[in-house]
Design a protein around this motif. Structure first.
Motif, PDB file in Angstrom:
ATOM      1  N   ALA A 219      19.687  75.449  30.727  1.00  8.58           N
ATOM      2  CA  ALA A 219      18.953  76.264  31.696  1.00  8.58           C
ATOM      3  C   ALA A 219      17.715  75.519  32.194  1.00  8.58           C
ATOM      4  O   ALA A 219      17.419  75.504  33.403  1.00  8.58           O
ATOM      5  N   GLN A 220      16.987  74.888  31.275  1.00  7.54           N
ATOM      6  CA  GLN A 220      15.792  74.137  31.668  1.00  7.54           C
ATOM      7  C   GLN A 220      16.153  72.936  32.524  1.00  7.54           C
ATOM      8  O   GLN A 220      15.475  72.626  33.519  1.00  7.54           O
ATOM      9  N   LEU A 221      17.233  72.237  32.154  1.00  2.12           N
ATOM     10  CA  LEU A 221      17.642  71.043  32.892  1.00  2.12           C
ATOM     11  C   LEU A 221      18.052  71.386  34.320  1.00  2.12           C
ATOM     12  O   LEU A 221      17.584  70.756  35.281  1.00  2.12           O
ATOM     13  N   VAL A 222      18.920  72.372  34.468  1.00  2.49           N
ATOM     14  CA  VAL A 222      19.400  72.751  35.796  1.00  2.49           C
ATOM     15  C   VAL A 222      18.249  73.245  36.660  1.00  2.49           C
ATOM     16  O   VAL A 222      18.127  72.861  37.836  1.00  2.49           O
ATOM     17  N   ASP A 223      17.397  74.075  36.101  1.00  2.00           N
ATOM     18  CA  ASP A 223      16.274  74.611  36.877  1.00  2.00           C
ATOM     19  C   ASP A 223      15.347  73.498  37.356  1.00  2.00           C
ATOM     20  O   ASP A 223      14.942  73.478  38.530  1.00  2.00           O
ATOM     21  N   ALA A 224      15.033  72.560  36.478  1.00  2.00           N
ATOM     22  CA  ALA A 224      14.110  71.485  36.849  1.00  2.00           C
ATOM     23  C   ALA A 224      14.706  70.599  37.948  1.00  2.00           C
ATOM     24  O   ALA A 224      14.065  70.346  38.977  1.00  2.00           O
ATOM     25  N   ILE A 225      15.921  70.134  37.745  1.00  2.00           N
ATOM     26  CA  ILE A 225      16.523  69.204  38.699  1.00  2.00           C
ATOM     27  C   ILE A 225      16.794  69.878  40.036  1.00  2.00           C
ATOM     28  O   ILE A 225      16.462  69.336  41.104  1.00  2.00           O
ATOM     29  N   GLU A 226      17.390  71.058  40.015  1.00  2.00           N
ATOM     30  CA  GLU A 226      17.792  71.705  41.263  1.00  2.00           C
ATOM     31  C   GLU A 226      16.592  72.193  42.065  1.00  2.00           C
ATOM     32  O   GLU A 226      16.540  72.038  43.287  1.00  2.00           O
ATOM     33  N   THR A 227      15.609  72.776  41.406  1.00  2.00           N
ATOM     34  CA  THR A 227      14.429  73.278  42.120  1.00  2.00           C
ATOM     35  C   THR A 227      13.716  72.151  42.850  1.00  2.00           C
ATOM     36  O   THR A 227      13.401  72.259  44.050  1.00  2.00           O
ATOM     37  N   HIS A 228      13.475  71.064  42.151  1.00  2.00           N
ATOM     38  CA  HIS A 228      12.723  69.968  42.761  1.00  2.00           C
ATOM     39  C   HIS A 228      13.562  69.181  43.768  1.00  2.00           C
ATOM     40  O   HIS A 228      13.041  68.705  44.781  1.00  2.00           O
ATOM     41  N   SER A 229      14.867  69.037  43.531  1.00  2.00           N
ATOM     42  CA  SER A 229      15.716  68.321  44.486  1.00  2.00           C
ATOM     43  C   SER A 229      15.807  69.076  45.809  1.00  2.00           C
ATOM     44  O   SER A 229      15.782  68.466  46.890  1.00  2.00           O
ATOM     45  N   LYS A 230      15.920  70.400  45.751  1.00  2.00           N
ATOM     46  CA  LYS A 230      15.958  71.188  46.978  1.00  2.00           C
ATOM     47  C   LYS A 230      14.638  71.096  47.726  1.00  2.00           C
ATOM     48  O   LYS A 230      14.610  71.013  48.964  1.00  2.00           O
ATOM     49  N   GLN A 231      13.544  71.097  46.987  1.00  2.00           N
ATOM     50  CA  GLN A 231      12.232  70.962  47.609  1.00  2.00           C
ATOM     51  C   GLN A 231      12.098  69.606  48.300  1.00  2.00           C
ATOM     52  O   GLN A 231      11.639  69.511  49.451  1.00  2.00           O
ATOM     53  N   LEU A 232      12.516  68.545  47.618  1.00  3.26           N
ATOM     54  CA  LEU A 232      12.437  67.206  48.200  1.00  3.26           C
ATOM     55  C   LEU A 232      13.342  67.072  49.423  1.00  3.26           C
ATOM     56  O   LEU A 232      12.997  66.404  50.401  1.00  3.26           O
ATOM     57  N   ALA A 233      14.508  67.704  49.383  1.00  4.30           N
ATOM     58  CA  ALA A 233      15.430  67.645  50.518  1.00  4.30           C
ATOM     59  C   ALA A 233      14.829  68.333  51.738  1.00  4.30           C
ATOM     60  O   ALA A 233      14.938  67.825  52.865  1.00  4.30           O
ATOM     61  N   GLN A 234      14.195  69.465  51.546  1.00  6.52           N
ATOM     62  CA  GLN A 234      13.578  70.166  52.668  1.00  6.52           C
ATOM     63  C   GLN A 234      12.467  69.331  53.290  1.00  6.52           C
ATOM     64  O   GLN A 234      12.375  69.220  54.518  1.00  6.52           O
ATOM     65  N   ASN A 235      11.640  68.727  52.468  1.00  4.99           N
ATOM     66  CA  ASN A 235      10.566  67.885  52.980  1.00  4.99           C
ATOM     67  C   ASN A 235      11.112  66.650  53.682  1.00  4.99           C
ATOM     68  O   ASN A 235      10.604  66.222  54.711  1.00  4.99           O
ATOM     69  N   ALA A 236      12.170  66.076  53.125  1.00  8.37           N
ATOM     70  CA  ALA A 236      12.756  64.863  53.699  1.00  8.37           C
ATOM     71  C   ALA A 236      13.371  65.136  55.059  1.00  8.37           C
ATOM     72  O   ALA A 236      13.310  64.306  55.956  1.00  8.37           O
ATOM     73  N   ASN A 237      13.991  66.298  55.226  1.00  7.93           N
ATOM     74  CA  ASN A 237      14.596  66.623  56.509  1.00  7.93           C
ATOM     75  C   ASN A 237      13.561  66.672  57.623  1.00  7.93           C
ATOM     76  O   ASN A 237      13.808  66.251  58.740  1.00  7.93           O
ATOM     77  N   VAL A 238      12.372  67.167  57.295  1.00 11.08           N
ATOM     78  CA  VAL A 238      11.292  67.199  58.275  1.00 11.08           C
ATOM     79  C   VAL A 238      10.874  65.784  58.632  1.00 11.08           C
ATOM     80  O   VAL A 238      10.751  65.427  59.803  1.00 11.08           O
ATOM     81  N   ARG A 239      10.686  64.934  57.635  1.00 10.99           N
ATOM     82  CA  ARG A 239      10.267  63.555  57.889  1.00 10.99           C
ATOM     83  C   ARG A 239      11.344  62.784  58.645  1.00 10.99           C
ATOM     84  O   ARG A 239      11.049  61.962  59.498  1.00 10.99           O
ATOM     85  N   ARG A 240      12.629  63.060  58.317  1.00 13.75           N
ATOM     86  CA  ARG A 240      13.701  62.351  58.997  1.00 13.75           C
ATOM     87  C   ARG A 240      13.740  62.731  60.468  1.00 13.75           C
ATOM     88  O   ARG A 240      13.911  61.895  61.346  1.00 13.75           O
ATOM     89  N   ALA A 241      13.545  64.012  60.764  1.00 18.20           N
ATOM     90  CA  ALA A 241      13.529  64.465  62.151  1.00 18.20           C
ATOM     91  C   ALA A 241      12.381  63.822  62.911  1.00 18.20           C
ATOM     92  O   ALA A 241      12.530  63.402  64.067  1.00 18.20           O
TER      93      ALA A 241
END
Length: 250
Positions: A219-241
């Motif tokens: 539970a801790q592993l999935v929450d840590a990786i998925e929460t932060h990866s989704k956050q990084l993806a959202q930020n990256a999409n803005v920078r890529r645009a």
């Protein structure tokens, strides 16, 4: 322009990979440590090519979260990029990887020499036992283990079920697990020709201590990786645009 730059990088990637595999070959006679050190030529050249030809840079956050070795380095997997670059972050690691990679000419020789843990995914429970046995041996040698808990590359913002291998290793080797989030797939996607300019971010998160109950750990592993990866993806999409808009204006 973006298509041309991507084409140039793709040509460079295959040439540089083939050149690196051949030029480092004689060092195999000197043992895996010497070969490994010389083999770092490949990811360094790859990073230079990405920056000059495509405009892809990278940043690593949270290096202070890496504990004294060894440890399990459990990362999101979105691109070829992290497979190449992680050995520059984790000293002398071993990868958990699919057995088919051992059959690639020259490349497979290096994987065997480095002691990477190859999994035959057709063998089910016996493959899991073999992985755990090899993981114990590598940990006893003082080496950290890199594993992709989902077992495959995923698109940014998406996830696959986490496979039992990471929990089995965690329980068997009694090492801390370092969760790792990233957004490499926003710039270098699986099987994609186009490479987008921007900054890949690797976020190394606080380690999960050993000996937790299996469900608590997962539970801790999935929450840590998925929460932060989704956050990084959202930020990256803005920078890529923004990067694509700047290139269009230029």
């Amino acid at each position: 322009m973006l298509i041309l730059r991507s084409a140039l990088f793709n040509l460079f990637f295959y040439f540089w990979t083939a050149f690196s595999l051949v030029i480092v070959l004689p060092t195999m006679l000197l043992g895996w440590r010497v070969c490994y050190i010389c083999g770092r030529l490949w990811p360094w050249g790859l990073l230079i090519g990405l920056r000059l030809l495509v405009g892809i840079k990278y940043r690593v956050e949270g290096l202070e979260n890496l504990p004294p070795e060894p440890y399990l380095f459990a990362s999101k997997h979105q691109s070829t990029w992290e497979t190449a670059v992680f050995p520059l972050i984790v000293p002398c690691p071993v990868f958990v990887l699919k057995k088919e990679l051992l059959s690639i000419p020259l490349f497979g020789w290096y994987l065997r020499l480095f002691g990477d843990i190859a999994i035959d995914r057709t063998k089910g429970a016996s493959a899991l036992k073999a992985m755990v046995k090899a993981g114990k041996q590598r940990a006893a040698e003082g080496r950290s283990i890199i594993i992709y808990p989902e077992g495959t590359r995923t698109m940014p913002g998406q996830s696959q079920p986490y496979l039992p291998g990471v929990a089995a290793l965690y329980q068997a080797v009694n090492l801390p697990v370092v969760p790792v989030a990233l957004n490499s797939g926003c710039f270098w996607r699986r099987h994609a020709f186009i490479k987008y300019p921007g900054t890949i971010v690797v976020r190394i998160l606080p380690p999960i201590p050993p000996a937790l109950p299996r469900k608590v750990f997962m539970a801790q592993l999935v929450d840590a990786i998925e929460t932060h990866s989704k956050q990084l993806a959202q930020n990256a999409n803005v920078r890529r645009a923004d990067a694509l808009a700047d290139e269009a204006r230029g």
